[in-house]
Design an enzyme around this catalytic site. Structure first.
Site, PDB file in Angstrom:
ATOM      1  N   HIS A   1       0.885  -1.171   0.000  1.00 46.32           N
ATOM      2  CA  HIS A   1       0.000   0.000   0.000  1.00 46.32           C
ATOM      3  C   HIS A   1       0.922   1.219   0.000  1.00 46.32           C
ATOM      4  O   HIS A   1       1.482   1.579   1.039  1.00 46.32           O
ATOM      5  CB  HIS A   1      -0.907  -0.008   1.230  1.00 46.32           C
ATOM      6  CG  HIS A   1      -1.872  -1.159   1.225  1.00 46.32           C
ATOM      7  ND1 HIS A   1      -2.912  -1.237   0.329  1.00 46.32           N
ATOM      8  CD2 HIS A   1      -1.930  -2.283   1.976  1.00 46.32           C
ATOM      9  CE1 HIS A   1      -3.595  -2.357   0.534  1.00 46.32           C
ATOM     10  NE2 HIS A   1      -3.012  -3.013   1.524  1.00 46.32           N
TER      11      HIS A   1
ATOM     12  N   ASP B   1      -1.522  -0.877  -4.111  1.00 45.99           N
ATOM     13  CA  ASP B   1      -2.201   0.336  -4.571  1.00 45.99           C
ATOM     14  C   ASP B   1      -1.266   1.517  -4.295  1.00 45.99           C
ATOM     15  O   ASP B   1      -0.381   1.428  -3.460  1.00 45.99           O
ATOM     16  CB  ASP B   1      -3.614   0.541  -3.996  1.00 45.99           C
ATOM     17  CG  ASP B   1      -3.713   0.436  -2.502  1.00 45.99           C
ATOM     18  OD1 ASP B   1      -2.694   0.608  -1.803  1.00 45.99           O
ATOM     19  OD2 ASP B   1      -4.838   0.201  -2.003  1.00 45.99           O
TER      20      ASP B   1
HETATM   21  C1  XIL Z   1      -9.057  -3.478   3.983  1.00 45.36           C
HETATM   22  C2  XIL Z   1     -10.242  -3.460   3.040  1.00 45.36           C
HETATM   23  O1  XIL Z   1      -9.811  -3.052   1.770  1.00 45.36           O
HETATM   24  C3  XIL Z   1     -11.327  -2.536   3.557  1.00 45.36           C
HETATM   25  O2  XIL Z   1     -12.502  -2.646   2.755  1.00 45.36           O
HETATM   26  C4  XIL Z   1     -11.654  -2.866   5.008  1.00 45.36           C
HETATM   27  O3  XIL Z   1     -12.590  -1.930   5.491  1.00 45.36           O
HETATM   28  C5  XIL Z   1     -10.416  -2.838   5.845  1.00 45.36           C
HETATM   29  O4  XIL Z   1      -9.467  -3.737   5.306  1.00 45.36           O
HETATM   30  N1  XIL Z   1      -4.230  -4.861   4.933  1.00 45.36           N
HETATM   31  C6  XIL Z   1      -4.937  -5.996   4.690  1.00 45.36           C
HETATM   32  C7  XIL Z   1      -6.277  -5.905   4.075  1.00 45.36           C
HETATM   33  O5  XIL Z   1      -4.425  -7.112   4.895  1.00 45.36           O
HETATM   34  O6  XIL Z   1      -7.141  -6.919   4.489  1.00 45.36           O
HETATM   35  C8  XIL Z   1      -6.922  -4.559   4.321  1.00 45.36           C
HETATM   36  O7  XIL Z   1      -8.146  -4.487   3.585  1.00 45.36           O
HETATM   37  C9  XIL Z   1      -5.976  -3.452   3.933  1.00 45.36           C
HETATM   38  C10 XIL Z   1      -4.704  -3.515   4.738  1.00 45.36           C
END
Ligand code: XIL
Length: 343
Positions: free
Chosen positions: A228, A258
């Site tokens: 992320h 992302d």
């Molecule tokens: C996020 C989802 O995208 C959201 O919709 C939810 O509200 C919160 O979780 N790390 C992870 C993912 O392992 O499961 C998370 O996903 C983002 C961060």
């Protein structure tokens, strides 16, 4: 003087609108010669209700990850009553479209059922084992990669203080991999975390953990790097970092890519974003055992980013109208230029 050439009679109708641009070549087809799977997280509501969303998932990707549906709170909202329906729908979709599933996630400190807070600590170990094995057995033989343990480190590389660490001590991590392996010996089992794209204190912590698990013959097969990221602070050493896990004999995967930006977006930020996506893809392509590259949602229409990172957005490879952004083109170009990687 010669007559003017005759003017063709076109009538008063407006000219036809330009034909819509043909869809770009699918990432999954471009990734295949590299031995790389290209994936996306899937929002199951959008998959059910938005035909354009569904068509893009089917066309572009080799693997799917449930964005939320396979988290414990969703699977077992009431103790002892598993709700498999949404996850079954995802598997049916994936299997109909020749896609593999990344299972996400078994052991985490977030999105756990509310009732867990009332369970006495001395029951938590047995309960976690039951959850892991119930879930993994349910999909035995149908999950390619499982994120078994998610996010157990702080940014400085020390263990995160969670319900599991407090009740069970550090050994639960190895136990979780053993339980999962017993329940599905063919699934590839991953440790998964964020902010571990580069070599840094946190990825050092992960490195020490997985090296120790390997030394103890714990059935762990890979490290998932969520990725992320943001255009403002792109990861500096992703190839070096993936490379050190590779050298341990572990698979790697980019699992939740992302690249957000401070809003509003503009052409410069979109190009910077394309470069971050590309640097992550290249790091994966340079790493022999990097198996898959998964984006955490592919369209800005359903992105989790604006809800979680204040003032940030536009993190996906398609915009909210499903138009490919420069990042989509950059990924396509990198996958299709030159020959495939050799492993
Ligand atoms: C996020 C989802 O995208 C959201 O919709 C939810 O509200 C919160 O979780 N790390 C992870 C993912 O392992 O499961 C998370 O996903 C983002 C961060």
């Amino acid at each position: 003087m010669p007559d003017d050439p005759p003017v063709p009679v076109t009538g008063s109708a407006a000219p036809p609108p330009p034909a819509p641009a043909p869809p770009p070549p699918p990432l999954r087809r471009l990734a295949a010669p590299h031995g790389l799977a290209f994936g996306t997280a899937v929002n199951l509501t959008a998959l059910a209700e938005d035909p354009a969303y569904r068509a893009w998932v089917a066309a572009q990707f080799d693997t799917v990850t449930a964005e939320n549906a396979m988290k414990w709170a969703e699977l077992e909202p009431t103790r002892g009553r598993y709700e498999w329906g949404p996850t079954d729908a995802l598997f049916a979709f994936a299997e109909a479209n020749g896609q593999r599933v990344r299972g996400h996630t078994l052991v985490w400190h977030n999105q756990n059922p509310a009732w867990l807070a009332d369970v006495p600590p001395d029951e938590l170990g047995a309960l976690l084992k039951t959850h892991v094995q119930t879930t993994v057995r349910r999909f035995r033989g149908r999950v390619w990669q499982w994120d078994v343990v998610n996010e157990v480190f702080e940014e400085d590389g020390t263990p995160r203080d969670t319900i599991w660490l407090r009740a069970l001590g550090p050994g639960y991590v190895a136990d979780a991999f053993r339980w999962a392996h017993e329940a599905d010996p063919d699934a590839l089992l991953f440790y998964n975390d964020f902010d571990i794209e580069a070599v840094n204190a946190k990825s050092d912590g992960v490195y020490d953990l997985v090296r120790e698990l390997k030394r103890q013959d714990v059935p762990i097969h890979g490290v998932g790097v969520q990725a992320h990221c943001s255009v403002e602070s792109p990861p500096t050493t992703p190839a070096e970092n993936l490379g050190r896990f590779d050298a341990l004999g572990l698979h790697t995967a980019l699992t939740e890519v992302d690249v957000r930006m401070a809003m509003p977006s503009d052409p410069v930020k979109l190009q910077a974003q394309a470069n971050v996506y590309r640097s992550l893809l290249r790091a994966c392509l340079l790493t022999p055992r990097c198996l898959s590259f998964t984006v955490w949602g592919y369209t800005d229409k359903y992105s989790w980013v604006p809800g979680w990172f204040e003032g940030a957005g536009a993190a996906g490879i398609l915009d909210e109208n499903f138009a490919p952004k420069p990042a989509h083109r950059a990924l396509r170009d990198d996958l299709s230029s030159g020959g495939a990687r050799r492993r």
